[in-house]
Design an enzyme around this catalytic site. Sequence first.
Site, mmCIF file in Angstrom:
data_model
loop_
_atom_site.group_PDB
_atom_site.id
_atom_site.type_symbol
_atom_site.label_atom_id
_atom_site.label_comp_id
_atom_site.label_asym_id
_atom_site.label_seq_id
_atom_site.Cartn_x
_atom_site.Cartn_y
_atom_site.Cartn_z
ATOM 1 N N CYS A 86 -12.974 -4.653 4.686
ATOM 2 C CA CYS A 86 -12.409 -5.389 5.818
ATOM 3 C C CYS A 86 -11.701 -6.632 5.287
ATOM 4 C CB CYS A 86 -13.504 -5.791 6.805
ATOM 5 S SG CYS A 86 -12.906 -6.817 8.180
ATOM 6 N N CYS B 8 -17.503 -8.235 11.655
ATOM 7 C CA CYS B 8 -16.699 -9.240 12.357
ATOM 8 C C CYS B 8 -15.934 -8.663 13.543
ATOM 9 C CB CYS B 8 -15.736 -9.919 11.390
ATOM 10 S SG CYS B 8 -14.424 -8.831 10.770
ATOM 11 N N ASP C 222 0.860 -1.182 0.000
ATOM 12 C CA ASP C 222 0.000 0.000 0.000
ATOM 13 C C ASP C 222 0.901 1.238 0.000
ATOM 14 O OD1 ASP C 222 -2.532 1.464 0.289
ATOM 15 O OD2 ASP C 222 -1.765 1.976 2.273
ATOM 16 N N GLU D 234 -0.868 -1.182 -5.981
ATOM 17 C CA GLU D 234 -1.914 -0.384 -6.607
ATOM 18 C C GLU D 234 -1.419 0.265 -7.894
ATOM 19 O OE1 GLU D 234 -4.173 1.879 -3.137
ATOM 20 O OE2 GLU D 234 -2.015 1.785 -2.784
ATOM 21 N N ASP E 8 -3.834 1.210 6.722
ATOM 22 C CA ASP E 8 -2.840 0.910 5.692
ATOM 23 C C ASP E 8 -2.503 -0.574 5.625
ATOM 24 O OD1 ASP E 8 -2.721 3.620 5.070
ATOM 25 O OD2 ASP E 8 -1.165 3.998 6.576
ATOM 26 N N CYS F 90 -14.386 -3.262 12.248
ATOM 27 C CA CYS F 90 -15.389 -3.761 11.313
ATOM 28 C C CYS F 90 -16.717 -3.971 12.048
ATOM 29 C CB CYS F 90 -14.920 -5.074 10.697
ATOM 30 S SG CYS F 90 -16.138 -5.808 9.576
ATOM 31 N N CYS G 171 -13.573 -10.075 6.778
ATOM 32 C CA CYS G 171 -14.852 -10.619 6.322
ATOM 33 C C CYS G 171 -15.331 -10.046 4.994
ATOM 34 C CB CYS G 171 -15.930 -10.388 7.390
ATOM 35 S SG CYS G 171 -16.325 -8.627 7.639
#
Length: 382
Positions: A325, A349, A178, A272, A356, A346, A328
């Site tokens: 997330c 979950c 990232d 990315e 990051d 989250c 999940c």
Amino acid sequence: MTKQILKAHKVRLYPNEEQQIFFAKSFGCTRFIWNRMLSDKIEHYKSTKTELKNTPAQYKKEFDWLKEVDSFALANVQQNLRAAYSKFFKGFGFPKFKKKGHRDSYTTNNQKGTVAVTNNTVKLPKIGHIKAKFPSIINGLIKSTTISKTPSGKYYASLLVETVVEPFTKTHSKVGIDLGLTDFIVLSDGTKVANLKFLAKLQAQLTREQKILAKRREGAKAANRKLSDSRNYQKQKIKVAKVYERITNCRKDFLHKLSFNLIKNHDVIAIEDLNVKSMVKNKKLSKAISDSSWSAFTTMLAYKADWYGKKLVKIDRWYPSSKTCSGCGHLLTKAELPLQVRSWNCPDCLQDNDRDINASINILNEGLRLATLKTVGATGLA
């Protein structure tokens, strides 16, 4: 299995006065040919609506001094201009005229040993051996070389060499990356690499030198003196150039070492595919984004992965890696996760997500999914 590649070696040159004069002539002639050919093409198209097929050879008849420099240097100008026009027709910017002192360079080809290296020299056509300092051993066939002069007055030769590399040993490790501004990169294993912010660190020094340069410019104008004749202005101009050069060199060294270590230690790297060109239009973040050099870093990862037998997978720029997330798959909205929020729980979950690290894990998972699809498609099983 070894692989044959083209690799550039940048070598510092120490030309004597005669050789510096030859370089100056070569820079000037290649710049003249580029500008003259481009100008004639533009005028020809305006009057006939067709492209002019001009060559450097036809200009040598009118300008006899063009024969003083390497003919391959002029021939490469034609090739570069043709490539610039091809890019223009593919949607890139129109070729620009070249200015004296701005990226002075010329390229020549190796023909039966016209370009060669010894322990402490580089041999070039028409000028012979030039003292040089080699940062690494050069193995392979030299295809061409580009001679350049920096704004600070240093000379370099970039030798393009056809060589063989050995692939790195497989580590069976996979990692997602990232990209960021606070941390330069965050890996899916939780590793964070700080953003060293090279421009920001030297910004005060750069600003100080630029202010002195501006005062020298004003002083020269007040005395009705050309800037080229103002010694103090020219000295200060070199000081400013040296600060920029230091920033660039430190950044390149950092990016090369980091990209090399990542390629060496991981078999699959997911990252990315950011649209940096659009992102720098944000006035608040443009300087920080430019200082980070994400595009240069991604480019280094790409060609080093190709060289050493590793795989780089680029994730779609619109993939919601930060808002998903990793536990999940629950997806938050942009309003639920503004940029200033660096961690979140989250709601499904209850996993505690570092923004990051969570993004890098999602990037890795998406990269592995895409890599699997490409592998299945390549084997005809899709």
